[in-house]
Design an enzyme around this catalytic site. Structure first.
Site, PDB file in Angstrom:
ATOM      1  N   HIS A 200       0.588   3.520  -2.801  1.00  0.00           N
ATOM      2  CA  HIS A 200       0.892   4.619  -1.784  1.00  0.00           C
ATOM      3  C   HIS A 200       1.656   5.681  -2.744  1.00  0.00           C
ATOM      4  O   HIS A 200       1.176   6.765  -2.431  1.00  0.00           O
ATOM      5  CB  HIS A 200       1.914   4.356  -0.975  1.00  0.00           C
ATOM      6  CG  HIS A 200       1.512   3.310   0.232  1.00  0.00           C
ATOM      7  ND1 HIS A 200       2.034   1.998   0.575  1.00  0.00           N
ATOM      8  CD2 HIS A 200       0.417   3.522   1.161  1.00  0.00           C
ATOM      9  CE1 HIS A 200       1.508   1.400   1.503  1.00  0.00           C
ATOM     10  NE2 HIS A 200       0.166   1.953   1.981  1.00  0.00           N
TER      11      HIS A 200
ATOM     12  N   LYS B 170       1.000  -3.897  14.405  1.00  0.00           N
ATOM     13  CA  LYS B 170       1.832  -4.684  13.338  1.00  0.00           C
ATOM     14  C   LYS B 170       3.172  -4.896  13.585  1.00  0.00           C
ATOM     15  O   LYS B 170       3.772  -4.316  14.531  1.00  0.00           O
ATOM     16  CB  LYS B 170       1.748  -3.817  12.008  1.00  0.00           C
ATOM     17  CG  LYS B 170       0.407  -3.737  11.378  1.00  0.00           C
ATOM     18  CD  LYS B 170       0.562  -2.756  10.340  1.00  0.00           C
ATOM     19  CE  LYS B 170      -0.997  -2.461   9.736  1.00  0.00           C
ATOM     20  NZ  LYS B 170      -0.768  -1.660   8.550  1.00  0.00           N
TER      21      LYS B 170
ATOM     22  N   ARG C 178      -8.939   2.358  -1.108  1.00  0.00           N
ATOM     23  CA  ARG C 178      -8.893   1.299  -1.879  1.00  0.00           C
ATOM     24  C   ARG C 178     -10.452   0.857  -2.161  1.00  0.00           C
ATOM     25  O   ARG C 178     -10.896   0.641  -3.200  1.00  0.00           O
ATOM     26  CB  ARG C 178      -7.991   0.198  -1.748  1.00  0.00           C
ATOM     27  CG  ARG C 178      -6.686   0.591  -1.408  1.00  0.00           C
ATOM     28  CD  ARG C 178      -5.859  -0.644  -0.959  1.00  0.00           C
ATOM     29  NE  ARG C 178      -6.145  -0.950   0.436  1.00  0.00           N
ATOM     30  CZ  ARG C 178      -5.682  -1.523   1.289  1.00  0.00           C
ATOM     31  NH1 ARG C 178      -4.804  -2.397   0.553  1.00  0.00           N
ATOM     32  NH2 ARG C 178      -6.244  -1.766   2.288  1.00  0.00           N
TER      33      ARG C 178
ATOM     34  N   SER D 164       0.143  -3.354   1.915  1.00  0.00           N
ATOM     35  CA  SER D 164       1.486  -3.640   2.260  1.00  0.00           C
ATOM     36  C   SER D 164       1.413  -5.123   2.721  1.00  0.00           C
ATOM     37  O   SER D 164       2.281  -5.759   2.931  1.00  0.00           O
ATOM     38  CB  SER D 164       1.908  -2.515   3.365  1.00  0.00           C
ATOM     39  OG  SER D 164       2.045  -1.413   2.926  1.00  0.00           O
TER      40      SER D 164
END
Length: 161
Positions: free
Chosen positions: A17, A41, A90, A128
């Site tokens: 990040h 989440k 990514r 994460s």
């Protein structure tokens, strides 16, 4: 003045990040990092903790401002005086997901543009969720997250035990 918004849940913020934020900050006059609550989440850190950790990790970037928001991203972007969203990628799977989101935002507001940035190779494996999993099993996270985040995660995991 070119203002861009880099949104994410950042739970926790990783060096991947930070890589995107640092590079995006050179492209715009102001980069607003918007921490949002993702209802899908269960966060490790509170919204306030994530904002504080991101502010600490980006304090060397004078044109970066960290805020939080709830609600629709397109509305938040406009409230910030922007029409540019920066998203880090990514892998191809990230692109497919982000591309669909960008098209939906474009449908809601044709003036909003999404800029995709590829992460640097050295961070392409970071996520994460991967960091949270490593931390929960006392795995080594040094060098994967900013130092302030490493300390906060270790404290959080110790307090759970």
């Amino acid at each position: 003045m070119k203002i861009a918004v880099c949104p994410g849940s950042f739970d926790p913020v990783t060096n991947g990040h930070i890589d995107i934020i640092e590079r995006a900050s050179t492209m715009f006059d102001e980069l607003i990092v918007g921490v949002f609550h993702n209802v899908n989440k269960k966060p490790l850190f509170t919204m306030q903790e994530r904002v504080a950790l991101l502010a600490e990790a980006t304090k060397h970037l004078k044109n970066v401002r960290v805020t939080s928001f709830h609600g629709l991203l397109n509305e938040y972007v406009k409230q910030q005086g922007s029409r540019i969203i920066v998203r880090g990628l990514r892998a191809m799977s990230d692109f497919e997901y982000e591309f669909q989101r960008a098209l939906l935002l474009k449908h809601l507001d044709p003036e909003i543009e999404t800029v995709f940035m590829m992460t640097s190779n050295e961070y392409s494996f970071l996520s994460s969720s991967g960091i949270r999993e490593l931390a929960n099993f006392q795995g080594e996270i040094k060098g994967l997250v900013p130092k302030c985040v490493e300390i906060a995660i270790k404290q959080k995991v110790q307090n759970k035990s």
